[in-house]
Design an enzyme around this catalytic site. Structure first.
Site, mmCIF file in Angstrom:
data_model
loop_
_atom_site.group_PDB
_atom_site.id
_atom_site.type_symbol
_atom_site.label_atom_id
_atom_site.label_comp_id
_atom_site.label_asym_id
_atom_site.label_seq_id
_atom_site.Cartn_x
_atom_site.Cartn_y
_atom_site.Cartn_z
ATOM 1 N N ASP A 13 61.253 -0.417 104.499
ATOM 2 C CA ASP A 13 60.682 0.894 104.840
ATOM 3 C C ASP A 13 60.985 1.961 103.791
ATOM 4 O O ASP A 13 61.157 3.145 104.115
ATOM 5 C CB ASP A 13 61.187 1.365 106.226
ATOM 6 N N LYS A 16 57.024 1.395 100.310
ATOM 7 C CA LYS A 16 56.316 0.461 99.409
ATOM 8 C C LYS A 16 54.804 0.591 99.530
ATOM 9 O O LYS A 16 54.081 0.612 98.532
ATOM 10 C CB LYS A 16 56.741 -0.995 99.712
ATOM 11 N N GLY A 40 55.593 -3.414 107.951
ATOM 12 C CA GLY A 40 54.686 -2.336 108.365
ATOM 13 C C GLY A 40 54.612 -1.382 107.195
ATOM 14 O O GLY A 40 55.576 -0.676 106.915
ATOM 15 N N HIS A 41 53.506 -1.418 106.466
ATOM 16 C CA HIS A 41 53.361 -0.600 105.255
ATOM 17 C C HIS A 41 52.364 0.524 105.520
ATOM 18 O O HIS A 41 51.185 0.269 105.788
ATOM 19 C CB HIS A 41 52.909 -1.480 104.081
HETATM 20 P P1 GDP Z 1 57.196 0.463 103.715
HETATM 21 O O1 GDP Z 1 57.439 -0.540 104.771
HETATM 22 O O2 GDP Z 1 58.180 0.344 102.594
HETATM 23 O O3 GDP Z 1 55.785 0.490 103.222
HETATM 24 O O4 GDP Z 1 57.490 1.888 104.375
HETATM 25 P P2 GDP Z 1 57.009 2.384 105.849
HETATM 26 O O5 GDP Z 1 55.567 2.641 105.816
HETATM 27 O O6 GDP Z 1 57.523 1.471 106.896
HETATM 28 O O7 GDP Z 1 57.856 3.694 105.995
HETATM 29 C C1 GDP Z 1 57.764 4.749 105.087
HETATM 30 C C2 GDP Z 1 57.356 6.011 105.855
HETATM 31 O O8 GDP Z 1 57.573 7.138 105.038
HETATM 32 C C3 GDP Z 1 55.870 6.033 106.184
HETATM 33 O O9 GDP Z 1 55.693 6.752 107.360
HETATM 34 C C4 GDP Z 1 55.260 6.785 105.002
HETATM 35 O O10 GDP Z 1 54.043 7.445 105.322
HETATM 36 C C5 GDP Z 1 56.331 7.789 104.719
HETATM 37 N N1 GDP Z 1 56.490 8.195 103.316
HETATM 38 C C6 GDP Z 1 56.351 7.461 102.189
HETATM 39 N N2 GDP Z 1 56.704 8.184 101.102
HETATM 40 C C7 GDP Z 1 57.061 9.405 101.556
HETATM 41 C C8 GDP Z 1 57.561 10.594 100.930
HETATM 42 O O11 GDP Z 1 57.759 10.665 99.715
HETATM 43 N N3 GDP Z 1 57.851 11.650 101.752
HETATM 44 C C9 GDP Z 1 57.665 11.605 103.101
HETATM 45 N N4 GDP Z 1 57.970 12.671 103.803
HETATM 46 N N5 GDP Z 1 57.199 10.504 103.708
HETATM 47 C C10 GDP Z 1 56.926 9.420 102.957
HETATM 48 P P1 IMO Z 2 58.788 -3.494 105.662
HETATM 49 O O1 IMO Z 2 57.988 -4.420 104.785
HETATM 50 C C1 IMO Z 2 62.498 -2.882 107.881
HETATM 51 C C2 IMO Z 2 64.295 -6.383 109.823
HETATM 52 C C3 IMO Z 2 64.264 -6.409 111.331
HETATM 53 C C4 IMO Z 2 65.517 -7.214 111.602
HETATM 54 C C5 IMO Z 2 65.542 -8.229 110.477
HETATM 55 C C6 IMO Z 2 64.934 -9.580 110.841
HETATM 56 O O2 IMO Z 2 58.003 -2.625 106.541
HETATM 57 O O3 IMO Z 2 59.830 -2.797 104.840
HETATM 58 P P2 IMO Z 2 62.499 -10.493 111.367
HETATM 59 O O4 IMO Z 2 61.403 -9.934 112.192
HETATM 60 O O5 IMO Z 2 62.161 -10.658 109.927
HETATM 61 O O6 IMO Z 2 63.097 -11.733 111.956
HETATM 62 O O7 IMO Z 2 63.664 -9.398 111.451
HETATM 63 O O8 IMO Z 2 64.766 -7.651 109.430
HETATM 64 N N1 IMO Z 2 62.967 -6.191 109.188
HETATM 65 C C7 IMO Z 2 62.570 -5.044 108.622
HETATM 66 N N2 IMO Z 2 63.168 -3.846 108.541
HETATM 67 N N3 IMO Z 2 61.300 -3.068 107.298
HETATM 68 C C8 IMO Z 2 60.695 -4.276 107.342
HETATM 69 O O9 IMO Z 2 59.557 -4.530 106.656
HETATM 70 C C9 IMO Z 2 61.303 -5.317 108.067
HETATM 71 N N4 IMO Z 2 60.968 -6.608 108.330
HETATM 72 C C10 IMO Z 2 62.005 -7.128 109.011
HETATM 73 O O10 IMO Z 2 64.328 -5.116 111.872
HETATM 74 O O11 IMO Z 2 66.652 -6.401 111.468
HETATM 75 MG MG MG Z 3 57.805 -0.632 106.838
#
Ligand code: GDP
Ligand code: IMO
Ligand code: MG
Length: 427
Positions: A13, A16, A40-41
């Protein structure tokens, strides 16, 4: 031409999805190499937010090919939910999406097993996303799995029935957990019919040819390096290799084809699920980061644990993956703070001070030692030019560069696609 890699350097998270979406304009192909719908991207375009789980984050760009690589595990039900949602907003997904024939399939019974296994672990549970990731990779390494290519073969139904039987036997050894197998199986079979209609490729030959033709390729990582099956905080990890090494096995490309390795770093640290997190904050500051950063999981909605940046952890993951540049995200979340902290060593229970991560982060007491930085206490969200950045913001970024010995090429200051400061060309 080289293949560049983009990975998360913390516990997932890091942002990416947003950065891949931005960078995809500069690439011909975006390829997911591991993980599955546990990811979850989030991508925000024109004020609308999209969350992708299986489909690569280059899907919104015309002319960009998106590949779900061999190392990914696919739940056809989730995949079609994503496809339907994208088609609803007129993204021509099917023209832009290729599926690796050797990617493994998540069966409904894999999800059931995930739930049963977590339930049986009680307090020691991993905090899995319950998407069936662990059981599917277990079947892969156990040589029982079903792959995308199998759905085109005449014995697919028999193979499915045999694997389901095996799973039901395993489930009978666990305490019972509710699961609507009939309903889920029906949805799954419908999604399999849809999956047959998508474009399947031999990921390794496709990318091998693309590299020879000089195509620009970006490998998109899921999860974070600290969730890597081998090098993460085992057993509180996911079931795939999330570090650069996973790109080679996940896509079928040679190590010599790797070019830039872009590490995504959140300006503080978060973790969702169980497991050690030395710089976690259990106080008002932790709550502040959670609220200000909207730190709730994009896949499960669970609150994310929050804490300060950890240089031991970052230097470890930079080393593991040969990171050549950092993209720093969510810097705007620190706007209001008077002081910002980052750990640069740990004091162990024995009194020893270390700068490398110990074998186990939760067996003994670890006290992080922090360095403090002055906050900038102003709004940086609309700044698009490095020269406009407050001095304190620049100092914090330079401290990160110095301590990690890695340049910060892009700074992200908001969720929207254009909320970026480009310091040097990332390619
Ligand atoms: P990922 O799994 O690495 O793609 O990240 P997630 O989407 O799970 O979580 C990142 C969260 O931060 C999302 O809600 C994005 O919309 C938000 N986000 C990404 N970059 C920024 C930033 O520079 N500032 C803020 N405030 N939010 C961001
Ligand atoms: P993105 O790509 C954050 C964590 C789960 C749990 C552990 C194992 O959005 O960054 P699993 O479902 O793989 O058996 O869970 O890994 N986890 C993540 N945490 N971002 C993710 O993906 C994750 N994918 C799995 O919360 O602790
Ligand atoms: Mg994510």
């Amino acid at each position: 031409m080289a293949l560049d890699v983009l990975i998360g350097l913390q516990w997932g998270d890091e942002g990416k999805g947003k950065i891949v979406d931005y960078l995809s304009e500069k690439y011909d192909i975006i390829a997911r190499f591991q993980g599955g719908p546990n990811a979850g991207h989030t991508i925000v375009i024109d004020g609308r937010s999209f969350v992708l789980h299986t489909i690569p984050s280059g899907i919104f760009r015309e002319g960009v090919v998106n590949i779900i690589g061999n190392g990914v595990v696919i739940d056809p039900i989730t995949l079609f939910k994503e496809i339907d949602a994208l088609e609803n907003i007129e993204v021509p997904v099917r023209d832009r999406l290729l599926v690796g024939q050797k990617a493994h399939l998540i069966l409904p019974t894999h999800r059931w097993l995930d739930a049963a296994s977590e339930h049986a672990k009680g307090k020691q549970k991993i905090g899995s996303t319950l998407r069936g990731i662990g059981p599917t990779y277990m079947d892969k390494t156990g040589r029982n799995g079903l792959r995308v290519g199998d759905i085109m073969l005449p014995d697919f139904d028999a193979k499915y029935a045999a694997l389901k039987r095996k799973h039901l036997q395993l489930l009978s050894m666990h305490p019972p957990v509710d699961f609507d197998l009939e309903g889920e199986e029906q949805k799954w079979m419908t999604a399999i019919l849809g999956l047959r209609q998508l474009q399947h490729v031999s990921c390794e030959y496709y990318l091998g040819r693309a590299l020879k033709e000089g195509k620009r390729i970006l490998a998109e990582g899921a999860q974070g390096s600290m969730l890597d099956i081998d090098y993460g905080t085992y057993p509180y990890v996911t079931s795939s290799n999330t570090v650069t090494a996973g790109v080679c096995t996940g896509l079928g490309v040679a190590p010599s084809s790797i070019g830039e390795v872009i590490g995504i770093v959140k300006a503080y640290t978060t973790r969702v699920g169980g497991g050690p997190f030395p710089t976690e904050l259990h106080d008002d500051m932790g709550k502040f980061l959670q609220d200000e950063g909207h730190e709730y999981g994009a896949t499960t909605g669970r609150p994310r644990r929050c804490g300060w940046l950890d240089f031991l952890q970052l230097n470890y993951t930079i080393m593991l993956s040969g990171v050549t540049q950092i993209v720093l995200t969510k810097l705007d979340i620190l706007n209001k703070l008077e002081t910002i902290q980052a750990a640069d060593s740990y004091t162990l229970e024995t009194g020893e001070i270390v700068r490398e991560l110990p074998y186990c982060l939760d067996a003994f007491d670890i006290t992080p030692n922090y360095v403090s930085y002055a906050g900038w206490q102003s709004d940086i969200n609309t700044i698009r030019d490095w020269s406009q950045m407050p001095q304190a913001t620049k100092d914090y970024i330079r401290a990160i560069e110095k301590t990690t010995n890695t340049p910060v090429s892009i700074v992200s200051t908001g969720p929207e696609r254009e909320a970026l400061i480009i310091r040097s060309s990332p390619l």
